[in-house]
Design an enzyme around this catalytic site. Sequence first.
Site, PDB file in Angstrom:
ATOM      1  N   HIS A  60      -9.080  -3.778  -8.536  1.00  0.00           N
ATOM      2  CA  HIS A  60     -10.273  -4.560  -8.199  1.00  0.00           C
ATOM      3  C   HIS A  60     -10.952  -4.069  -6.918  1.00  0.00           C
ATOM      4  CE1 HIS A  60      -8.554  -7.426  -5.140  1.00  0.00           C
ATOM      5  NE2 HIS A  60      -7.433  -7.349  -5.846  1.00  0.00           N
ATOM      6  N   GLU A 192     -12.002 -10.241  -8.721  1.00  0.00           N
ATOM      7  CA  GLU A 192     -10.594 -10.565  -8.985  1.00  0.00           C
ATOM      8  C   GLU A 192     -10.147 -11.740  -8.127  1.00  0.00           C
ATOM      9  OE1 GLU A 192      -6.139 -10.300  -8.455  1.00  0.00           O
ATOM     10  OE2 GLU A 192      -7.724 -10.321  -6.971  1.00  0.00           O
ATOM     11  N   GLU A 193     -10.562 -11.709  -6.859  1.00  0.00           N
ATOM     12  CA  GLU A 193     -10.053 -12.690  -5.885  1.00  0.00           C
ATOM     13  C   GLU A 193     -10.507 -14.122  -6.169  1.00  0.00           C
ATOM     14  OE1 GLU A 193      -7.758 -12.082  -3.900  1.00  0.00           O
ATOM     15  OE2 GLU A 193      -7.809  -9.974  -3.317  1.00  0.00           O
ATOM     16  N   ASP A 215      -2.349  -3.103  -8.107  1.00  0.00           N
ATOM     17  CA  ASP A 215      -2.719  -4.080  -7.080  1.00  0.00           C
ATOM     18  C   ASP A 215      -1.563  -4.241  -6.095  1.00  0.00           C
ATOM     19  OD1 ASP A 215      -4.156  -6.035  -5.700  1.00  0.00           O
ATOM     20  OD2 ASP A 215      -4.636  -7.191  -7.499  1.00  0.00           O
ATOM     21  N   HIS A 301      -3.791 -10.702   2.632  1.00  0.00           N
ATOM     22  CA  HIS A 301      -4.943 -11.591   2.850  1.00  0.00           C
ATOM     23  C   HIS A 301      -5.178 -11.910   4.332  1.00  0.00           C
ATOM     24  CE1 HIS A 301      -5.920 -13.108  -1.456  1.00  0.00           C
ATOM     25  NE2 HIS A 301      -5.576 -11.839  -1.436  1.00  0.00           N
TER      26      HIS A 301
HETATM   27 CO    CO Z   1      -5.818 -10.502  -3.166  1.00  0.00          CO
HETATM   28 ZN    ZN Z   2      -5.536  -7.892  -5.156  1.00  0.00          ZN
END
Ligand code: CO
Ligand code: ZN
Length: 328
Positions: A60, A192-193, A215, A301
Site C-alpha cells: 500500500h 489501506e490504512e 506489509d 504507526h
Molecule cells: Co499501517
Molecule cells: Zn501497512
Amino acid sequence: MKELIRKLTSVSSPSGREEPVRALIKEEITKHADEIWEDKLGNLIAAKHGGKTKVLLAAHMDEIGVIVTDIDEQGFLRFSNVGGINPQRLVGQRARFANGTIGVFGAEKLEENQKLTLSKLYLDIGARSAEEARQKVSVGEIATFYHEFSDLGERIVAKALDDRIGCAILIEALKRVANPQNDLYCTFTVQEEVGLRGARTAAFGIDPDLGIAIDVTGTGDTPEAERLAIKLGQGAAIKVKDNSLITHPMVKDLLTDLATKNNIPYQFEVLPFGGTDSGAIQLTKAGVPAGVISIPCRYLHTPSEMVDLNDVEAAVRLVVAVMETKLD
Ligand code: CO
Ligand code: ZN
C-alpha cells in the site's frame, strides 16, 4: 535501496491523497513493466507477463495522518485520525500539510484519571489567530508525520515505512525479476490504512489466482514488549494469522518452501491485531488464496518506524522467488 527508501518515505501521501507517492513509484517502475495503469480508485498496477497463473502482489502507498475537523478561535487546529493514531505518542511531534505548513502536536491539561484522547489534542501551526490559521489550512486538509529519514547502518528509521518499505520491496523485485513464470500484477494500493479499500477494487479488477501482500508487522523484541515471536533482523516474516486473514495453507506452504529452498531467512508471524490488503484480496469474487510477506518493524504507526535491511533483502528475495516459480 536505501536511497529509494529515503525518497519513498520523504513524500507525504496520506490515505486518499496518494498522488505524490504514486508519481514517484510510476517513474521508478516504468522501464520494468510490460504495462502500467491506474484503476478508478487510484491503485497503480504494473503487469509483467510470464505464465498463466495470475499473481497479485500488493503493497500500500498510503500512510496514516490527521485530518482537520475544526479551527478554534485562537487558531489551534482540532483533528481526527486517518488510520490508526495513538494519542499517547503525539505530543511534541510534528505534522506537515500538502502545502508545506508544519504543525506541532500539543495536549490540553488532563484532570486526574483522565485519559489522553484525540479530542484533548490540537495542532499548533504557529498561527496567532483563527484568521491567520485559515489562511494556511482549511477544514478537511490532511497532514502526515514530519520526521527525517535516519540511516543507522543495517537499520533505518523513518516515518511511513508502513508501507513504503513494502513499495520499495515490490519495486526492487520488479527490477530484479529475470524470468517471470507467472502473470504478475504488482499493485501499489490506495487507502489501506482506512480499511483495505484499494486492494478490494484492485483484486476485483485483476481477478487473481493468488494474492500476496507485502506489509510491515509488529515485533516483540524490545524491553517489556508485548509477547510476539517476531524479531528485527531474523528474516522475512510469513504471516499465519492476523485480524483480517488466516493465511491459506497452500500459500503458507509455498512461501515456506521457497524460503527454505533459496536459503532465505524467515520467521512465522501471528499478529493478534491489525490487518493487511490480503484480508480484502482473499474475499474477492468467489475467493482468492492469499498470504502476506511481512517486514518486522518497531514503533509502528509512529513518526519513527524502524526496519532492518537484512529483513528487507530477505523479503525482496522471497518476492522474486514467487515471481520466478511456475505455479500453473
Ligand atoms: Co499501517
Ligand atoms: Zn501497512
